[in-house]
Enzyme design. Sequence first.
Site, PDB file in Angstrom:
ATOM      1  N   CYS A 190     -21.182   7.294   5.172  1.00  0.00           N
ATOM      2  CA  CYS A 190     -20.338   6.683   6.208  1.00  0.00           C
ATOM      3  C   CYS A 190     -20.874   7.051   7.588  1.00  0.00           C
ATOM      4  O   CYS A 190     -20.968   6.221   8.489  1.00  0.00           O
ATOM      5  CB  CYS A 190     -18.899   7.190   6.103  1.00  0.00           C
ATOM      6  SG  CYS A 190     -18.139   7.016   4.500  1.00  0.00           S
ATOM      7  N   CYS A 236     -23.753   5.111   9.651  1.00  0.00           N
ATOM      8  CA  CYS A 236     -23.426   3.954  10.501  1.00  0.00           C
ATOM      9  C   CYS A 236     -22.350   4.286  11.537  1.00  0.00           C
ATOM     10  O   CYS A 236     -22.435   3.886  12.678  1.00  0.00           O
ATOM     11  CB  CYS A 236     -22.917   2.786   9.663  1.00  0.00           C
ATOM     12  SG  CYS A 236     -24.159   2.096   8.560  1.00  0.00           S
ATOM     13  N   CYS A 239      14.773  -3.511  -0.622  1.00  0.00           N
ATOM     14  CA  CYS A 239      14.403  -2.334   0.170  1.00  0.00           C
ATOM     15  C   CYS A 239      15.517  -2.022   1.165  1.00  0.00           C
ATOM     16  O   CYS A 239      15.896  -0.864   1.369  1.00  0.00           O
ATOM     17  CB  CYS A 239      13.123  -2.590   0.966  1.00  0.00           C
ATOM     18  SG  CYS A 239      11.736  -3.192   0.016  1.00  0.00           S
ATOM     19  N   ARG A 286       3.956   4.793  -3.371  1.00  0.00           N
ATOM     20  CA  ARG A 286       5.369   4.991  -3.020  1.00  0.00           C
ATOM     21  C   ARG A 286       6.171   3.707  -3.273  1.00  0.00           C
ATOM     22  O   ARG A 286       7.278   3.737  -3.795  1.00  0.00           O
ATOM     23  CB  ARG A 286       5.417   5.407  -1.540  1.00  0.00           C
ATOM     24  CG  ARG A 286       6.781   5.719  -0.979  1.00  0.00           C
ATOM     25  CD  ARG A 286       7.427   6.885  -1.628  1.00  0.00           C
ATOM     26  NE  ARG A 286       8.344   6.449  -2.679  1.00  0.00           N
ATOM     27  CZ  ARG A 286       9.359   7.151  -3.145  1.00  0.00           C
ATOM     28  NH1 ARG A 286       9.593   8.347  -2.697  1.00  0.00           N
ATOM     29  NH2 ARG A 286      10.131   6.696  -4.090  1.00  0.00           N
ATOM     30  N   CYS A 293       9.385   3.246  -5.838  1.00  0.00           N
ATOM     31  CA  CYS A 293      10.672   2.662  -5.462  1.00  0.00           C
ATOM     32  C   CYS A 293      11.035   1.526  -6.421  1.00  0.00           C
ATOM     33  O   CYS A 293      12.178   1.422  -6.860  1.00  0.00           O
ATOM     34  CB  CYS A 293      10.602   2.098  -4.048  1.00  0.00           C
ATOM     35  SG  CYS A 293      11.141   3.252  -2.775  1.00  0.00           S
TER      36      CYS A 293
END
Lengths: 280, 110
Positions: A95, A98, A196, A237, A241
């Site tokens: 990584c 560049c 949600c 996560r 849920c």
Amino acid sequence: MKTLVALSLAATLALSAGQAFAGEDSELVIDGETFVTKLDAPADSPLAEIISGWRFRSNETQELQTDDFENPAMIFAEYGEELWSRVDGAEGKSCADCHGDASESMKGLRASMPKWHEGKATLFTLEDHINWSREEHQKAEPWKWESQEMLAMTSYIGLQSRGMPVNVATDGPVAEWYEKGKELYYTRVGQLDMACANCHETNYGNMIRADHLSQGQTNGFPVYRMKWQGMGSIHRRFKGCMDNIRATPYKRGSDEFTALELYLASRGQGLSVETPSLRN
Amino acid sequence: MAANIKPRVKVPGTAKAGEAITIKTLISHPMESGQRKDRKTGELIPRKIINKFVATFNGELAFSADLLPAVAANPYIEFVVAVPESGIMRFEWTDDDGSVYDIEKKITVA
């Protein structure tokens, strides 16, 4: 004279359950820098106040995040730093070859994720970005979404934006994704027939059995969760849920979860990025 | 759990004789309890935990702890100690497979 005295012991076994929520009024300070964990929501927000998940945790858990040595999530960021300069793939590049110094090149990226990607003409999460770069530039195998390497890299890249305000774009080409995410947020699903919003909008601050409901903000992800004894992505996560409400979860990295990630990030505009954070 | 096992300690470099100093330690380790089963094969995952932590100062025992399977991954141990003179604080974590991970720090008593 050579007698040594061990005066006291405080071994954190990561087992103690929080009981008091006095922590809701505390401020998060790391290395002298105060983080925005609570702010007034703009007029068009469905929330009165925008509150980071950190405020919903017990004093003990909150405290662990204030010290980078004690925060076990930093183990992953450290591993990510190692991976940053490790050569991988057919191109023989790392990584760093560049992108150079991550503290400069990656600064602010996490705060703006997920983000539109011109080349692929789609919405990219941080994970998508990393794997795209691995395949395109390093000619390396993509990492699995929830692999230790991916979590370490998202932690390390996220750390470069720590303290910066969440600032995602919701207009232009991503407007469609934003709407999709919003629709998912308010759609009831699963055997328990819940959206949600039923927990994280109308009931945050209340208890759901033994859990103190937060607003489901994403500013700390990936997080080290005590329950997981390790790091997890935002999509993990989400999946948790959905399992809890007995729905069939979408796949990690799916369009649905990516759209939801964008919508959730937009609900937390202005909160400080806490990556990599600690939750119970 | 992190991919590699690596001990970390935070020790003040200087102290006054007899002054209480706080030592923080953290080791990245899966602390596999031996109670879990592999989801695919159904086989029990063998236990692999740090079972002992010892801190010595100039070769003398300063602090030790026995760890058991209920201890979570990446165990963090903090203790307070008073050192009488300058010396080397040595930390050792013993793994179930017999490996010992160690680290040493110098404390100068002014």
